[in-house]
Design an enzyme around this catalytic site. Structure first.
Site, PDB file in Angstrom:
ATOM      1  N   SER A   1       0.801  -1.226   0.000  1.00 55.40           N
ATOM      2  CA  SER A   1       0.000   0.000   0.000  1.00 55.40           C
ATOM      3  C   SER A   1       0.827   1.266   0.000  1.00 55.40           C
ATOM      4  O   SER A   1       0.286   2.350  -0.186  1.00 55.40           O
ATOM      5  CB  SER A   1      -0.920   0.013   1.214  1.00 55.40           C
ATOM      6  OG  SER A   1      -1.749  -1.118   1.175  1.00 55.40           O
TER       7      SER A   1
ATOM      8  N   ASP B   1     -10.680  -6.666  -0.307  1.00 54.06           N
ATOM      9  CA  ASP B   1     -10.093  -5.592   0.476  1.00 54.06           C
ATOM     10  C   ASP B   1      -9.511  -6.234   1.724  1.00 54.06           C
ATOM     11  O   ASP B   1      -9.919  -7.315   2.132  1.00 54.06           O
ATOM     12  CB  ASP B   1     -11.166  -4.581   0.879  1.00 54.06           C
ATOM     13  CG  ASP B   1     -10.560  -3.279   1.355  1.00 54.06           C
ATOM     14  OD1 ASP B   1     -10.547  -2.322   0.560  1.00 54.06           O
ATOM     15  OD2 ASP B   1     -10.093  -3.217   2.519  1.00 54.06           O
TER      16      ASP B   1
ATOM     17  N   HIS C   1     -15.020  -0.731   3.545  1.00 55.03           N
ATOM     18  CA  HIS C   1     -14.882   0.569   4.209  1.00 55.03           C
ATOM     19  C   HIS C   1     -16.111   1.441   4.016  1.00 55.03           C
ATOM     20  O   HIS C   1     -16.133   2.574   4.463  1.00 55.03           O
ATOM     21  CB  HIS C   1     -13.657   1.308   3.643  1.00 55.03           C
ATOM     22  CG  HIS C   1     -12.363   0.598   3.887  1.00 55.03           C
ATOM     23  ND1 HIS C   1     -11.589   0.830   5.000  1.00 55.03           N
ATOM     24  CD2 HIS C   1     -11.719  -0.361   3.186  1.00 55.03           C
ATOM     25  CE1 HIS C   1     -10.506   0.057   4.956  1.00 55.03           C
ATOM     26  NE2 HIS C   1     -10.570  -0.680   3.862  1.00 55.03           N
TER      27      HIS C   1
ATOM     28  N   CYS D   1      -7.843   1.859   1.825  1.00 58.31           N
ATOM     29  CA  CYS D   1      -8.904   1.065   1.202  1.00 58.31           C
ATOM     30  C   CYS D   1      -8.424   0.488  -0.130  1.00 58.31           C
ATOM     31  O   CYS D   1      -8.080   1.226  -1.046  1.00 58.31           O
ATOM     32  CB  CYS D   1     -10.128   1.952   0.986  1.00 58.31           C
ATOM     33  SG  CYS D   1     -11.381   1.166  -0.027  1.00 58.31           S
TER      34      CYS D   1
END
Lengths: 614, 374
Positions: free
Chosen positions: A326, A365, A371, A384
């Protein structure tokens, strides 16, 4: 091969051939006469001249070896120095009874039988009058003991030499590197004159990439010697130029903080001064002690280092390839904004998975259940995945590729260390060339969350983060700040002046979200916002080491340590006036927020505290 | 043509002579080679600081080389002709393999590791190149026409460049001259030779461009050794001192002070002639040169007696290459030629070149002892 049409004229060929043999023999006689003429010139005409040079007063040219330059950190702390080392050497020719002498020496000093064997082997290979080392390094105590009895040991003497020493040992081994004995292959490529008399050469790190500067210029002395090679008189001397001292941008205290913070894990920390590109900390853990390499590391010790599961010789910061996870999201978000694929306020619904229309495969996810409705800021703050799957699908791989390339992904950062890896920024062309396959839409999605083919090095991550913090002005990391030699001081590396054109409001949207990662209640790295007077902008990342099957659940506790996810964190601070960028990769660390972020937090804290005091 | 094979019968019959003849050994050549080898051991003992290890290794290499020579002497030269292209092709293939492996591994590589020994394809190509050229030219009437010259030149240039790229300038030079030797003995016209010399001279700047740093250094050092006494000129200055101080009669065996005191580098390998000249003086040097000339003369005699074009061209080229060896090595040690890594044949310490050299002599003996009629 047959020859139907050409008829050989044998008598003609015979005549021609015999002619040639005669001509060749005459030429050989003539050329040999030439050699003889030259020999007559050297051995009769020049005999007196050369005898003078060779006989009683031989003029010998001996190299004067330059002292190797020192390496300092940014505050002048010594990272590499030359310390005197004492060797006990024996001239076999001058010893009447070798066995007796060795026995007496063994009683006096701590000499092992292996060392005696080694000496005996060496002695056989060398000339009788050559000084042969018996003990390679003597302690002060041994030195004193021998000094007292020295008159009773003719032909045995102490020799001093300078040996490279690295006081910080494993802490900075991957940056400073080490010197080692010149090997045959290196000898071939080296300028012979410059290295006559030198035994060592930089093998790794700064020691290697700045070998030319550190080595200095060899001088020489013309000395008269007699037949026993005893020095009579020095005729002429050209002094050596000592090697240049190098001042690094590295802060060894910050390096230690980062190194200690990584304790218990394998991984890397790279901290960069955003304003200059100077590298403040460059940690690859585990490190190794470079000092044994200088004197020649024992084979079994080297094998241990080589075969260790933790790979201490592997420079993770420079060469370690990791999926960014991420931590790539701020860059993908900025790509989306710059390409007008999204606007910051636009909300997307995250049900916990994403499906490509018409395909049953669910791209999950990390948060089961999703989310909910998120905008760009929330998507980065909470990391997310679904938001970025959709964004990646909208952008497409070509846009992502060209945008990420500007931030230096997929290419070497150009740091002044050798052996850097360029990582991998995948593209359609790359996949066609390497795998002979078309690019699949699913691969675009996982690239959007930093998985798949995408691979980065820690120094690349730090550089890209620094460039982002710098609002697009490209930061090039370097280690050597100043090179100081007899001619004066010059900078180590010329910094570039590349600027990525970015819209300021877009950059600010992303940075605001990265501040929320640390400072909002939902932020994935909110654990590090306590007790600080400045704001940190960051992004956590978790990189999968092991693929997880559709429908299966990743459970950290059920998994072997070596298959646990890598924890990553990229950050810079202070967010409103960025000074330092830090990238952290903790192998098998689990979560970026809980393991990697605190390490970056400590490094940032120490650096900013110190810089406010000054 | 007579069908039965007859051997030379003018030698006085003796047990040793008969034995050597049955081995297809040419006795005069054999005596010359043995004398040179013994001389080699004598000088090596002194140059290698009286180290018995060095001596024993040289003895075992010589043993292997003489064995190999005998094996080759046994083979009918027709077989060399038959397999010339195959052996040449194999040599080129191995050269390319070594080059590729060198690029995959680190730095320069010249040999293939065959478990128990290292095989240098460039050594094999020293013999197979003249063999190939001789085979090719022997198919046509002599002297060769321009088309054949063109193809032969390409056949010489390919292995030469491959070896120069290793980089091994000395061996490249020897391979090129072995091929050029064949062309010369095949009756290459004087006009053509002049043209080649002119072309080479005009190519000098280009060759310079492709040379490695240390190769350029060697040429520069040759032109002015005194400019850099510590580095590049060191070898030449020291070897001239050693040779000059030897005088007419030399300092006597084991009397070399220059190699003893380590003034003279590479005293056992490429620069061994300097040790020899220091210890045995001008008289010794003349003796050695005469020994070499006798060997060469015998080889050229063998070449002149050879009965087919292939054998003639190959034999004379091998004799010629042997001289090039001697000339280039001594020339560089006494400072009239640039320092290229060519050993003093049969004398220098070092394994592979001795085996190749004696293999060449084995082929010469084979050519001489397998003649069908006299």
């Amino acid at each position: 091969m047959s020859n139907m049409y050409a008829i050989k004229d044998h008598s003609f060929e015979n005549q021609l051939y015999i002619n040639r043999i005669v001509v060749a023999f005459i030429a050989i006689i003539l050329l040999t006469s030439g050699l003889i003429t030259r020999l007559v010139y050297l051995q009769i005409v020049g005999h007196e001249h050369y005898s003078l040079l060779a006989k009683d007063n031989s003029i010998k040219i001996v190299p004067l070896i330059p002292t190797r330059g020192m390496i300092y950190d940014r505050h002048g702390k010594v990272l590499a120095e030359n310390t005197p080392s004492y060797r006990l050497e024996v001239i076999p020719e001058q010893i009447k009874n070798m066995d007796d002498t060795l026995l007496r020496l063994q009683k006096l000093l701590d000499i092992s039988n292996e060392e005696i064997d080694q000496f005996q082997k060496l002695r056989k290979r060398q000339k009788r009058f050559a000084s042969t080392p018996l003990l390679l390094s003597m302690s002060d105590e041994e030195l004193a003991k021998f000094a007292v009895v020295r008159p009773y040991f003719p032909g045995v003497d102490i020799h001093t030499q300078l040996v490279r020493h690295y006081p910080y040992s494993d802490l900075a081994a991957h940056v400073v590197g080490y010197v080692g004995r010149i090997n045959e292959a290196e000898l071939k490529e080296l300028p012979i004159a410059e290295y006559r008399g030198s035994s060592h050469i930089g093998k790794l790190g700064i020691e290697r990439s700045y070998e030319n500067e550190l080595h200095g210029k060899t001088g020489y002395a013309e000395i008269e010697t007699n037949v026993q090679a005893r020095l009579l008189n020095t005729l002429n001397e050209v002094n050596p130029d000592p090697g240049a001292n190098l001042y690094l941008t590295l802060d060894i205290d910050l390096q230690k903080t980062a190194y200690d913070a990584l304790a218990g894990f394998n991984g890397a920390v790279v901290a960069i001064d955003i304003k200059t590109g100077g590298v403040l900390a460059f940690v690859s853990r585990p490190g190794f002690d470079p000092n044994p390499f200088v004197v020649g590391i024992a084979n079994e010790d080297y094998q241990d280092l080589q075969s260790s599961e933790n790979q201490p010789l592997y420079n993770r910061a420079l060469r370690g390839l990791y999926p960014p996870g991420s931590t790539i999201k701020p860059f993908i978000a900025l790509a989306g904004l710059e390409n007008a694929a999204i606007n910051p306020e636009q909300k997307l619904y995250c049900p916990g998975y994403y499906q490509i229309p018409g395909v049953t495969h669910k791209y999950r996810d990390w948060k089961k259940g999703g989310h909910g409705s998120v905008d760009l800021n929330q998507a980065i703050t909470e990391s997310c995945d679904v938001y970025f799957y959709r964004l990646a699908a909208t952008l497409g791989i070509d846009n992502m590729y060209s945008f990420l390339q500007k931030f230096g992904f997929g290419e070497k950062t150009g740091i002044d260390l050798m052996g850097e890896k360029s990582g991998l920024l995948p593209s359609r062309e790359w996949k066609r060339e390497q795998k002979n396959q078309a690019w699949y839409p699913g691969e675009t999605l996982i690239t959007g969350i930093g998985q798949g083919y995408l691979q980065v090095t820690p120094v690349q991550l730090a550089r890209a983060t620094a460039t982002l913090a710098n609002k697009g002005k490209v930061v090039t990391p370097f280690l050597v700040n100043k090179i100081v030699n007899v001619q004066g001081t010059r900078p180590g590396v010329e910094s570039g002046n590349n600027i990525i054109p970015l819209t300021p409001s877009n950059v600010n949207s992303v940075i605001d979200a990265m501040i929320n990662v640390v400072h909002s209640a939902h932020g994935t790295a909110k654990g590090i916002n306590k007790d600080i007077s400045y704001q940190i902008a960051g992004k956590t990342g978790t990189a999968q080491v092991m693929g997880i099957k559709q429908g299966a659940k990743y459970n950290e506790n059920n998994i072997d340590f070596k298959f646990r996810d890598h924890a990553l964190f990229v950050s810079f601070a202070p967010a409103n006036d960025p000074k330092i960028a830090v990238a952290v990769v903790v192998e098998n660390g689990g979560h970026g927020g809980s393991v990697a972020a605190p390490i970056a937090g400590q490094v940032i804290k120490q650096f900013l505290q110190e810089n406010n005091e000054n | 043509m007579k069908t039965e094979t007859r051997h030379e019968q003018f030698e006085p019959p003796s047990v040793l002579g008969n034995f050597l003849r049955s081995l297809h050994i040419d006795i005069p050549l054999f005596i010359g080679l043995i004398l040179t080898s013994l001389l080699s051991l004598l000088v090596l003992y002194s140059a290698g600081s009286q180290n018995m290890d060095v001596l024993m290794r040289q003895v075992s290499r010589l043993g292997l080389a003489f064995f190999f020579m005998t094996v080759l002497a046994h083979i009918d030269p027709y077989q060399f002709k038959r397999y010339a292209t195959l052996l040449f092709g194999l040599g080129i293939f191995l050269l390319v393999a070594v080059l590729i492996m060198g690029q995959i591994g680190k730095g320069a590589q010249r040999w293939l590791e065959l478990g128990f020994f290292r095989f240098q394809p460039s050594e094999m190509i020293k013999i197979t190149t003249p063999m190939m050229i001789a085979w090719y030219l022997a198919e046509y009437p002599l002297p060769p026409k321009s088309k054949q010259l063109f193809i032969a030149t390409i056949l010489i240039v390919i292995p030469t460049l491959l070896i120069a790229k290793q980089p091994d300038l000395g061996t490249a030079l020897l391979v090129a001259s072995s091929g050029a030797g064949v062309l010369f003995f095949a009756g290459l016209s004087w006009r053509f030779m002049t043209a080649i010399v002119v072309t080479l001279a005009s190519l000098t700047p280009i060759i310079w461009h492709f040379m490695r740093g240390y190769q350029r250094d060697r040429v520069l050092t040759f032109l002015n050794p005194e400019a850099d006494p510590l580095g590049r000129g060191y070898h030449i200055i020291q070897s001239k001192i050693a040779i000059g101080s030897g005088g007419i009669y030399g300092k006597g065996w084991l009397g070399s002070t220059q190699s003893e005191l380590d003034f003279l580098p590479e005293s056992s390998t490429d620069f061994i002639f300097a040790v020899f000249a220091e210890e045995f003086g001008l008289s010794g040097c003349l003796g050695l040169l005469i020994l070499y000339l006798l060997i060469i003369a015998r080889c050229l005699y063998i070449a002149s007696q050879a009965q087919d074009t292939f054998s003639r061209l190959l034999a004379s080229s091998l004799a010629f290459t042997f001289f090039v060896y001697v000339f280039v090595n001594i020339g560089m040690v006494i400072g009239v030629l640039p320092v290229v890594g060519v050993p003093l044949p049969l004398i220098s310490y070092g394994g592979t070149s001795i085996v190749t050299l004696l293999a060449g002599f084995g082929i010469l003996m084979s050519i001489h002892t397998h003649r069908k009629f006299r």
